[in-house]
Design a protein around this motif. Structure first.
Motif, short mmCIF file in Angstrom:
data_model
loop_
_atom_site.label_atom_id
_atom_site.label_comp_id
_atom_site.label_asym_id
_atom_site.label_seq_id
_atom_site.Cartn_x
_atom_site.Cartn_y
_atom_site.Cartn_z
N GLY A 17 17.40 0.61 -18.35
CA GLY A 17 16.51 1.48 -18.62
C GLY A 17 15.19 0.98 -19.15
N ILE A 18 15.45 -0.36 -19.69
CA ILE A 18 14.18 -1.05 -20.06
C ILE A 18 13.40 -1.49 -18.91
CG2 ILE A 18 13.34 -3.20 -21.36
CD1 ILE A 18 15.84 -2.86 -23.24
N VAL A 19 14.16 -2.30 -18.09
CA VAL A 19 13.52 -2.71 -16.74
C VAL A 19 12.83 -1.69 -15.93
CG1 VAL A 19 14.17 -3.61 -14.60
CG2 VAL A 19 15.16 -4.54 -16.23
N GLU A 20 13.31 -0.30 -16.08
CA GLU A 20 12.71 0.72 -15.17
C GLU A 20 11.54 1.26 -15.80
OE1 GLU A 20 13.34 1.82 -12.24
OE2 GLU A 20 14.89 0.23 -12.00
N GLN A 21 11.45 1.17 -17.11
CA GLN A 21 10.34 1.79 -17.88
C GLN A 21 9.28 0.48 -18.21
OE1 GLN A 21 11.00 4.63 -21.07
NE2 GLN A 21 13.24 4.11 -20.46
N SER A 22 9.58 -0.61 -17.86
CA SER A 22 8.55 -1.71 -18.03
C SER A 22 7.28 -1.55 -17.38
CB SER A 22 9.22 -2.87 -17.45
OG SER A 22 8.15 -4.26 -17.70
N VAL A 23 6.17 -2.03 -18.12
CA VAL A 23 4.86 -1.81 -17.58
C VAL A 23 4.53 -2.88 -16.63
CG1 VAL A 23 3.88 -0.46 -19.39
CG2 VAL A 23 3.92 -3.11 -19.62
N ALA A 24 5.52 -4.19 -16.68
CA ALA A 24 5.26 -5.16 -15.72
C ALA A 24 6.20 -5.06 -14.64
CB ALA A 24 5.62 -6.60 -16.43
N GLY A 25 5.87 -5.40 -13.43
CA GLY A 25 6.68 -5.23 -12.32
C GLY A 25 7.81 -6.29 -12.21
N ILE A 26 9.18 -5.72 -11.94
CA ILE A 26 9.98 -6.67 -11.77
C ILE A 26 10.89 -6.67 -10.63
CG2 ILE A 26 12.29 -7.30 -13.18
CD1 ILE A 26 11.36 -6.03 -15.62
N TYR A 27 11.07 -7.88 -10.18
CA TYR A 27 11.85 -7.87 -8.72
C TYR A 27 13.00 -9.02 -8.71
CZ TYR A 27 9.26 -12.23 -8.02
OH TYR A 27 8.74 -13.56 -8.37
N TYR A 36 15.77 -6.38 -5.28
CA TYR A 36 15.46 -5.29 -6.12
C TYR A 36 14.20 -5.28 -6.56
CZ TYR A 36 15.35 -3.12 -10.88
OH TYR A 36 14.97 -2.27 -11.71
N VAL A 37 13.28 -4.14 -6.72
CA VAL A 37 12.18 -4.02 -7.37
C VAL A 37 12.23 -2.94 -8.26
CG1 VAL A 37 11.05 -5.04 -5.18
CG2 VAL A 37 11.31 -2.70 -5.54
N CYS A 45 2.41 -2.81 -5.42
CA CYS A 45 2.23 -3.28 -3.87
C CYS A 45 1.94 -2.14 -3.03
CB CYS A 45 3.53 -3.89 -3.53
SG CYS A 45 4.11 -5.18 -4.47
N ASN A 46 1.98 -0.83 -3.63
CA ASN A 46 1.61 0.27 -2.86
C ASN A 46 2.61 0.48 -1.59
OD1 ASN A 46 0.17 2.68 -2.19
ND2 ASN A 46 -1.21 1.59 -0.83
N VAL A 47 3.78 0.14 -2.01
CA VAL A 47 4.85 0.28 -0.96
C VAL A 47 6.00 1.36 -1.54
CG1 VAL A 47 6.71 -0.81 0.36
CG2 VAL A 47 4.40 -1.75 0.06
N PRO A 48 6.43 2.22 -0.98
CA PRO A 48 7.68 3.07 -1.66
C PRO A 48 8.66 2.33 -1.95
CG PRO A 48 6.74 4.04 0.43
CD PRO A 48 6.25 2.71 0.60
N ARG A 49 9.39 2.32 -2.93
CA ARG A 49 10.52 1.70 -3.45
C ARG A 49 11.68 1.77 -2.49
NH1 ARG A 49 13.52 2.44 -9.36
NH2 ARG A 49 14.70 0.35 -9.27
N SER A 50 11.85 2.57 -1.74
CA SER A 50 13.15 2.73 -1.06
C SER A 50 12.77 1.97 0.24
CB SER A 50 13.11 4.25 -0.82
OG SER A 50 12.07 4.63 0.11
#
Length: 369
Positions: A17-27, A36-37, A45-50
């Motif tokens: 939950g923390i990772v998904e709501q982070s204002v920083a990008g995580i990969y 994972y992103v 990156c302006n790329v769909p997550r899927s």
């Protein structure tokens, strides 16, 4: 064993939950692919997550960055710490974006992987680029100002040497000749009547040369400091110069002013006048215009000078001389605590609008706590 797995599951739920709501990008990056992103990183990156999940790292970079990014990845996999990498991206509006990626090597599912964060540094880099451009423009402007100054000095030196110096030399020669004739008259070598007539002619020639010298000095001084500003004021000086411009280039010129002259400081009058001169020079050199309209307006708070022409405008990018001339106008306006709006005009070819505060307004703003 079951208790340990239960504990890990309980721990992963809030962590995700923390990772998904982070204002920083995580990969998570492994085997050259994005394993994972989070949504934030995908948006940066302006790329769909899927589509981003499972994608090859090489396909996420701009073509000119692929080699450097892959080398960075290989170094991190080997356990080296090469520092952050700035990834060039494309924003939804088409503008360029910048994502600074950091990472550490970890063991993930029994193999080395990179876990890291991405930070959107677009604003920072754009400001750095803007600062770099400003510094380059200022260097170019200083070089141009120095060049103009040296050219003006050369012109003044040549005028003084060739024109004024030549006239003074002639005056000196005529005075010496007149002195010799008077000496011969005193010695009785020539008759007084002949000497007087010759002396009058020489004196008249000297007076004409002195008058020409005075006009030459006045012309040189006019180039250094426009006398029209001192004698006529800004409004009449602009009107006078426009008439001369119209006669010289055959361009129809119109001057409008909304009120009687308002007293301005010498620096403000000179600054606006120099901006006007630069704008008219650009029109003469680049605009191919048939009409110019100059408007001078002022009230109790600001003075505005607008110069419109119906020419071809300035090419993009503009010629170097025109580019530096526009930059010089902006700098002059900034020196007077004003602003300069310079660019194409929808109804005409090109527009220069300079607005500066009056002295009273500037003083009141300075005194306000």
């Amino acid at each position: 064993m079951e208790e340990a797995e239960s504990f890990l599951n309980d721990y992963e739920i809030p962590f995700k939950g923390i990772v998904e709501q982070s204002v920083a990008g995580i990969y998570i990056l492994q085997d050259g692919r994005m394993q994972y992103v989070n949504e934030t990183f995908a948006a940066m990156c302006n790329v769909p997550r899927s589509r981003m999940t499972g994608e090859l790292l090489a396909k996420l970079a701009a073509p000119h960055q692929v080699d450097a990014l892959l080398k960075q990845y290989e170094k991190r996999i080997r356990g080296e710490r090469p520092g952050p990498f700035v990834l060039h991206t494309r924003r939804p509006d088409g503008s360029r974006g910048y994502v600074e990626i950091h990472g550490n090597t970890v063991q993930y599912r029994g193999k080395p992987a990179i876990v890291g964060v991405g930070l959107d540094v677009t604003d920072r880099i754009q400001k750095q680029e803007e600062l770099s451009r400003s510094r380059t423009q200022l260097r170019e402007l200083m070089m141009r100002l120095n060049s103009v100054r040296e050219r003006e000095r050369s012109t003044v030196a040549q005028e003084l040497h060739d024109v004024v110096g030549g006239m003074l030399t002639t005056i000196k020669f005529d005075i010496s000749r007149l002195g010799r004739r008077l000496e011969r008259q005193e010695n009785g070598e020539v008759s007084p009547s002949t000497s007087v007539g010759t002396a009058k002619e020489t004196t008249q020639q000297l007076l004409e040369l002195v008058q020409e010298s005075i006009e030459a000095v006045r012309r040189i001084a006019e180039g250094l400091r426009p006398a029209a500003l001192d004698h006529l004021g800004l409004q009449d000086a602009l009107a006078q110069d426009l008439k001369q411009f119209e006669a010289r280039y055959g361009v129809s010129c119109t001057f409008d002013c909304n009120r009687a002259p308002l007293p301005l400081s010498e620096s403000r009058e000179l600054g606006l006048y120099r901006i006007f001169q630069e704008a008219m020079t650009n029109i003469a050199r680049h605009a191919n215009a048939s009409e110019v309209v100059v408007t001078l307006t002022w009230d109790d708070t600001a003075v505005a000078l607008e110069i419109l022409d119906n020419g071809v405008g300035i090419s993009a990018p503009p010629a170097k001389g025109a580019h530096l001339g526009l930059l010089g106008m902006r700098e002059r306006a900034r020196d007077l605590n004003g602003i300069a709006e310079i660019g194409p005009d929808p109804a005409r070819g090109f527009r220069v609008l300079v607005r500066i505060p009056t002295e009273s307004t500037e003083c009141s703003q300075t005194e306000t706590p």
